[in-house]
Write a protein that holds these residues in place. Structure first.
Motif, PDB file in Angstrom:
ATOM      1  N   THR A  28       0.854  -1.189   0.000  1.00 50.70           N
ATOM      2  CA  THR A  28       0.000   0.000   0.000  1.00 50.70           C
ATOM      3  C   THR A  28       0.883   1.230   0.000  1.00 50.70           C
ATOM      4  N   LYS A  29       0.684   2.089  -0.991  1.00 50.27           N
ATOM      5  CA  LYS A  29       1.455   3.316  -1.107  1.00 50.27           C
ATOM      6  C   LYS A  29       0.835   4.397  -0.227  1.00 50.27           C
ATOM      7  N   ILE A  30       1.661   5.025   0.603  1.00 48.08           N
ATOM      8  CA  ILE A  30       1.199   6.094   1.484  1.00 48.08           C
ATOM      9  C   ILE A  30       2.145   7.287   1.369  1.00 48.08           C
ATOM     10  N   THR A  31       1.598   8.446   1.016  1.00 47.71           N
ATOM     11  CA  THR A  31       2.369   9.684   1.043  1.00 47.71           C
ATOM     12  C   THR A  31       2.076  10.355   2.378  1.00 47.71           C
ATOM     13  N   LEU A  76      -4.661  16.606   2.721  1.00 42.85           N
ATOM     14  CA  LEU A  76      -5.332  15.312   2.866  1.00 42.85           C
ATOM     15  C   LEU A  76      -6.626  15.291   2.053  1.00 42.85           C
ATOM     16  N   ASP A 125      -6.100  14.809  -1.618  1.00 44.58           N
ATOM     17  CA  ASP A 125      -5.358  13.587  -1.954  1.00 44.58           C
ATOM     18  C   ASP A 125      -3.893  13.839  -2.278  1.00 44.58           C
ATOM     19  N   THR A 155      -1.738  11.038   1.802  1.00 44.97           N
ATOM     20  CA  THR A 155      -2.591   9.938   2.255  1.00 44.97           C
ATOM     21  C   THR A 155      -2.804  10.043   3.755  1.00 44.97           C
ATOM     22  N   ILE A 156      -1.712  10.251   4.476  1.00 36.95           N
ATOM     23  CA  ILE A 156      -1.731  10.473   5.917  1.00 36.95           C
ATOM     24  C   ILE A 156      -0.851  11.687   6.186  1.00 36.95           C
ATOM     25  N   ALA A 182      -6.024  10.872   8.470  1.00 35.14           N
ATOM     26  CA  ALA A 182      -6.321  10.468   7.100  1.00 35.14           C
ATOM     27  C   ALA A 182      -7.791  10.772   6.827  1.00 35.14           C
ATOM     28  N   ARG A 183      -8.161  10.763   5.571  1.00 32.56           N
ATOM     29  CA  ARG A 183      -9.578  10.894   5.242  1.00 32.56           C
ATOM     30  C   ARG A 183     -10.308   9.659   5.730  1.00 32.56           C
ATOM     31  N   TRP A 186     -10.781   6.861   3.136  1.00 34.03           N
ATOM     32  CA  TRP A 186      -9.576   6.050   2.888  1.00 34.03           C
ATOM     33  C   TRP A 186      -9.354   5.073   4.031  1.00 34.03           C
ATOM     34  N   ASN A 188      -9.251   0.970   3.858  1.00 33.01           N
ATOM     35  CA  ASN A 188      -7.930   0.368   4.071  1.00 33.01           C
ATOM     36  C   ASN A 188      -7.667   0.099   5.554  1.00 33.01           C
TER      37      ASN A 188
END
Length: 314
Positions: A28-31, A74, A77, A80-81, A222-223, A226, A230
């Motif tokens: 899982t990609k998280i920025t 956030l 987008d 992500t966090i 985070a939203r 999302w 997840n």
């Protein structure tokens, strides 16, 4: 040491979860958005020590100059966090953004003197009363340092409405003081130390020592949509920070913790060696968030009364 003491607060069950094998079936990609403070140390450690990777998370730390802009990033987008201060998070939710907390960053502690009121050389500011009528820079209106400093002023019998606050990112603090654009800044290390060492200013008050211990200085949000889509990634992110916290409080790992901080905040070796590191608090509780709700309501910063239990992803 406070960092060692903080470990007990994490809870044995939560720490045990951090040692479980990775369960993520796909990466899982998280920025992740951070600002230039050591309260994000657990994220940096989790990245550098491979705690995210072994749980199937590809976390990309992204520097954000002003903490107050994190909720908007956030929402759009771009992140992500992100790590807003509790007050920035609560104001964003109060304003209609549907965000939840997935983990926490640093904690307040009586022995932390890494932030405070830094006055311009020659300004004569020594007390809370001296701030009346002065222009004071804060790294984010409504963020942690702004809200807690106003609480300190009120505690000292000063009407914070009589102080002119302006928003100024940490890297600007020294230049603003030298140029006389502000009379003082509410700043934090490493910027605070650089200012005092250069002679541009002096610490008028380590006001932070009046704060209760064990409350979040940074929260990771985070939203909601999302987080709900997840849940495994949310748990993996939090468990990674719990493992990082356990690593951080062991004195033998101090050099590696500081190296991780230095990589992302870009501190010179002499500053990195001396900077204080806030105790880690990867798990946010209802009580901690309720403290911030009370503080902000006292400053008329919230229109509603948020349900703190609903704002924390479980």
């Amino acid at each position: 040491m406070k960092r060692r003491t903080a470990l007990s607060a994490l809870g044995a069950a939560t720490l045990a979860a951090a040692t479980l094998p990775a369960r993520a079936q796909a990466t899982t990609k998280i920025t992740f958005g951070f600002t230039a403070v050591t309260d994000f140390a657990s994220v940096f450690v989790a990245k550098e020590e491979g705690y995210f990777g072994k749980r199937g998370l590809d976390v990309e730390p992204k520097f954000i100059p002003l903490n107050s802009t994190i909720p908007a990033a956030l929402q759009s987008d771009s992140l992500t966090i992100g790590g807003p201060t509790p007050s920035v998070f609560l104001q964003a939710v109060d304003g209609g953004l549907d965000l939840v907390l997935v983990a926490g960053g640093g904690l307040t502690a009586k022995n932390i003197t890494g932030f405070g009121l830094v006055a311009r050389a020659g300004s004569g500011i020594k007390t809370a009363q001296d701030c009346v009528g002065k222009k004071i820079g804060v790294p984010g209106l409504g963020a942690f340092l702004h809200v807690t400093f106003r609480a300190w002023l009120k505690d000292q019998g000063v009407d914070y409405r009589k102080v002119n606050f302006v928003e100024a990112a940490f890297p600007q603090h020294a230049d603003l003081l030298r140029g006389g654009s502000v009379d003082a800044v509410v700043s934090a290390d490493p910027f605070m130390s650089r200012i005092t060492e250069s002679g541009a200013g002096y610490v008028a008050s380590y006001y932070s020592t009046f704060l209760p211990e064990g409350n979040q200085t940074i929260v990771h949000a985070a939203r909601r949509d999302w987080a709900e889509k997840n849940p495994q990634a949310v748990r993996a992110f939090r468990e990674s920070l719990v493992e990082a916290a356990a690593f951080m409080v062991q004195p033998k790992n101090d050099a590696r913790v500081r190296a991780a901080i230095g990589k992302y905040i870009k501190l010179p070796p002499d500053v990195l060696a001396k900077v204080q590191i806030s105790p880690p608090g990867p798990v946010v509780t209802d009580r901690q968030l309720a403290y911030w709700v009370g503080l902000m309501k006292d400053q008329d910063m919230l229109k509603g009364s948020p349900d703190v239990a609903r704002l924390i992803a479980r």
